[in-house]
Design an enzyme around this catalytic site. Structure first.
Site, PDB file in Angstrom:
ATOM      1  N   GLY A  79       0.809  -1.208   0.000  1.00 36.83           N
ATOM      2  CA  GLY A  79       0.000   0.000   0.000  1.00 36.83           C
ATOM      3  C   GLY A  79       0.845   1.261   0.000  1.00 36.83           C
ATOM      4  O   GLY A  79       2.029   1.245   0.319  1.00 36.83           O
ATOM      5  N   ARG A 145       0.195  -5.541  -4.835  1.00 39.30           N
ATOM      6  CA  ARG A 145       0.221  -6.463  -3.696  1.00 39.30           C
ATOM      7  C   ARG A 145       0.347  -7.898  -4.199  1.00 39.30           C
ATOM      8  O   ARG A 145       0.056  -8.189  -5.354  1.00 39.30           O
ATOM      9  CB  ARG A 145      -1.059  -6.325  -2.866  1.00 39.30           C
ATOM     10  CG  ARG A 145      -1.205  -4.979  -2.157  1.00 39.30           C
ATOM     11  CD  ARG A 145      -2.427  -4.982  -1.267  1.00 39.30           C
ATOM     12  NE  ARG A 145      -2.627  -3.715  -0.585  1.00 39.30           N
ATOM     13  CZ  ARG A 145      -2.049  -3.370   0.561  1.00 39.30           C
ATOM     14  NH1 ARG A 145      -1.222  -4.213   1.153  1.00 39.30           N
ATOM     15  NH2 ARG A 145      -2.304  -2.203   1.118  1.00 39.30           N
ATOM     16  N   ILE A 200       2.651   1.933   7.066  1.00 40.11           N
ATOM     17  CA  ILE A 200       1.960   3.025   7.741  1.00 40.11           C
ATOM     18  C   ILE A 200       1.434   2.578   9.098  1.00 40.11           C
ATOM     19  O   ILE A 200       1.231   3.394   9.998  1.00 40.11           O
ATOM     20  CB  ILE A 200       0.824   3.557   6.842  1.00 40.11           C
ATOM     21  CG1 ILE A 200       0.537   5.022   7.160  1.00 40.11           C
ATOM     22  CG2 ILE A 200      -0.412   2.687   6.922  1.00 40.11           C
ATOM     23  CD1 ILE A 200      -0.265   5.722   6.117  1.00 40.11           C
ATOM     24  N   ASP A 201       1.235   1.260   9.270  1.00 41.56           N
ATOM     25  CA  ASP A 201       0.761   0.738  10.555  1.00 41.56           C
ATOM     26  C   ASP A 201       1.859   0.673  11.604  1.00 41.56           C
ATOM     27  O   ASP A 201       1.584   0.391  12.772  1.00 41.56           O
ATOM     28  CB  ASP A 201       0.179  -0.667  10.379  1.00 41.56           C
ATOM     29  CG  ASP A 201      -1.143  -0.664   9.631  1.00 41.56           C
ATOM     30  OD1 ASP A 201      -1.698   0.429   9.422  1.00 41.56           O
ATOM     31  OD2 ASP A 201      -1.614  -1.748   9.256  1.00 41.56           O
ATOM     32  N   MET A 244      -6.240   3.355  10.130  1.00 42.28           N
ATOM     33  CA  MET A 244      -5.518   2.155   9.722  1.00 42.28           C
ATOM     34  C   MET A 244      -4.883   1.469  10.927  1.00 42.28           C
ATOM     35  O   MET A 244      -4.577   2.110  11.924  1.00 42.28           O
ATOM     36  CB  MET A 244      -4.456   2.514   8.693  1.00 42.28           C
ATOM     37  CG  MET A 244      -5.047   2.830   7.336  1.00 42.28           C
ATOM     38  SD  MET A 244      -3.898   3.725   6.297  1.00 42.28           S
ATOM     39  CE  MET A 244      -3.815   5.252   7.171  1.00 42.28           C
ATOM     40  N   ARG A 246      -4.271  -2.865  10.960  1.00 46.48           N
ATOM     41  CA  ARG A 246      -4.851  -4.204  10.822  1.00 46.48           C
ATOM     42  C   ARG A 246      -4.616  -5.044  12.079  1.00 46.48           C
ATOM     43  O   ARG A 246      -5.540  -5.644  12.607  1.00 46.48           O
ATOM     44  CB  ARG A 246      -4.239  -4.928   9.627  1.00 46.48           C
ATOM     45  CG  ARG A 246      -4.561  -4.319   8.272  1.00 46.48           C
ATOM     46  CD  ARG A 246      -4.001  -5.192   7.164  1.00 46.48           C
ATOM     47  NE  ARG A 246      -4.540  -6.537   7.257  1.00 46.48           N
ATOM     48  CZ  ARG A 246      -5.700  -6.915   6.697  1.00 46.48           C
ATOM     49  NH1 ARG A 246      -6.399  -6.058   6.011  1.00 46.48           N
ATOM     50  NH2 ARG A 246      -6.133  -8.160   6.844  1.00 46.48           N
ATOM     51  N   GLU A 300      -8.719  -0.257  12.316  1.00 41.74           N
ATOM     52  CA  GLU A 300      -9.515  -1.124  11.440  1.00 41.74           C
ATOM     53  C   GLU A 300      -9.540  -2.575  11.893  1.00 41.74           C
ATOM     54  O   GLU A 300     -10.495  -3.313  11.616  1.00 41.74           O
ATOM     55  CB  GLU A 300      -9.002  -1.041  10.007  1.00 41.74           C
ATOM     56  CG  GLU A 300      -7.562  -1.489   9.842  1.00 41.74           C
ATOM     57  CD  GLU A 300      -7.065  -1.342   8.412  1.00 41.74           C
ATOM     58  OE1 GLU A 300      -7.857  -1.592   7.489  1.00 41.74           O
ATOM     59  OE2 GLU A 300      -5.889  -0.975   8.224  1.00 41.74           O
TER      60      GLU A 300
END
Length: 435
Positions: A79, A145, A200-201, A244, A246, A300
């Site tokens: 991403g 991806r 980004i996570d 965001m 996960r 999320e």
């Protein structure tokens, strides 16, 4: 504090460095090992603090590659994230201007760009082409991806006479980089594989902050501020923001601490209940009764235990998540309606806005260092590694270490305690670690 002797931090090299570097530096990173203090923030496995030595990043006096004849390639995967273009630019500029590398190839659309059947044309990157790309979000190379066959990737590296491959991506991408490097080693090739961790996570193992994370937190606070304004503008207003995260709730936690308007933070690492004693819904109703408005921030991946299980996976192999925001909207509405509580829910999902913006000033500086240090490592023949900053020191980390598992927010840490104190949500079941 003890020293951990089981953690392998050695960095593999392609061979002895025999060529003199022409870089005019007075300080070199040769033979420098930096002691890093490992605690719960760096690794949740750290039951007690210990010290580990990592190879210092930076230029070496001796080089493995004749840089004037070397050929490099850059690929971006997964991403989008603020700062990717900054890293690409830094690599190209360092390779051309510091090492006189004659050719840098850009691999289009992630790992697909290596595979002939997709027919993606390779790009020739040069200083003129990348001069202004740091002003924009996204990646000029495109991304994709999903895995691709390592043998076909290495076939392309061989055909293009690539000496150094720079792989920019997250946890799954670093695993792919390790597979590529293993295939390179199996064939006896001399190709350096260097990872630049992007997520980004902020969930790459042993890396406390990935590039783009600070920008993401800043943009998330803007969404939270809007949610708070909306919530205050109507009786019993509820601002719900999905961010965001996960498997890791770092963005939600940091954004909540940055903007002290959040009343409930929901993250994957801290399960919670909806009803009953210690449930979210009674706590929300109590908040509305006392203050007349509330702000909920949900990562999320939070509350997946409350949703129907989905056995599917996305292109990257990640489990398909249920929609926690949709569940919360339905459950909150049903709970408050049953008690005749007038309310209004304002829902904001800024995910793609956050992903696609340009990096802020601090992240731009960080990206520049990562790109430069990646080139230094490659020219000195390092491989199977990523460049990272640990405790304000730039070091080399073996790919085997960063791919062992995903990094998660430790709910016993000072960070999560600060979130609980800031929001006052400690009453929620599961939010406070058991005694």
């Amino acid at each position: 504090m003890t020293e951990d002797r089981t953690l392998n931090t050695s960095i593999r090299t392609l061979g002895p460095c025999k060529l003199e570097s022409h870089l005019p530096y007075r300080t070199w990173a040769d033979d420098k090992c930096l002691p890093i203090f490992v605690d719960e923030e760096l690794s949740e496995d750290a039951q007690e603090p210990f010290c580990v030595s990592f190879e210092a990043a930076g230029p070496r006096k001796k080089l493995y590659f004749d840089s004037s004849r070397a050929k490099c390639a850059i690929v971006t995967c997964g991403g989008l994230c603020p700062g990717i273009n900054d890293v690409i630019r830094a690599i190209v500029m360092e390779a051309y201007h510091a090492y006189n590398v004659p050719a840098v190839l850009g691999i289009p659309y992630g790992l697909e760009g290596f595979i002939p059947k997709y027919r993606h044309a390779l790009l020739e990157l040069n200083p003129e082409m990348v001069a202004d790309i740091h002003r924009f979000g996204g990646t000029i190379l495109g991304s994709s991806r999903g895995p691709q066959p390592p043998d076909e990737i290495v076939d392309t590296l061989e055909r293009c006479n690539i000496n150094a491959l720079f792989v920019i991506g997250g946890d799954g991408t670093m695993k792919a980089a390790l597979s590529i490097s293993q295939e390179v080693q199996k064939r006896g090739l001399k190709i350096s594989v260097i990872g630049i961790p992007k997520t980004i996570d902020n969930d790459i193992n042993f890396i406390t902050q990935s590039f783009g994370f600070e920008t993401a937190v800043f943009k998330a606070t803007e969404a939270i501020e809007c949610a708070h304004t909306e919530a205050c503008g109507t009786p019993n207003g509820i601002g719900l923001v999905k961010l965001m995260g996960r498997e890791s709730g770092f963005i939600a936690a940091r954004a909540a601490l940055a903007l002290k308007e959040v009343n409930f933070v929901l993250i994957p690492e801290a399960p919670f209940t909806l009803e009953g004693e210690g449930g979210l819904l009674p706590a929300l109703a109590q908040r509305l009764k006392a203050r007349g408005h509330a702000v909920i921030v949900a990562a999320e991946g939070a509350g997946q235990h409350l949703l129907k299980h989905n056995a599917g996976t996305d292109a990257s192999g990640n489990p398909v998540l249920g929609d926690i925001a949709d569940l919360l909207r339905k459950e909150v509405t049903a709970y408050l309606d049953a008690r005749h509580v007038e309310h209004s829910i304002k829902y904001i999902d800024p995910s793609y806005i956050i992903r696609s913006v340009p990096a802020n000033a601090n992240d731009k500086v960080y990206c520049g260092f990562l790109g430069q240090y990646a080139v230094h490592a490659a020219m000195a023949g390092r491989t199977d590694m990523v460049v990272a900053k640990l405790q304000d020191r730039y070091v080399h980390l073996p790919l085997q270490l960063v791919t062992r598992k995903r990094r998660k927010l430790n709910i016993y840490s000072d960070l999560w305690r600060a979130v609980l104190e800031s929001t006052g949500q400690g009453m929620l079941t599961g939010m406070l670690p058991p005694e």
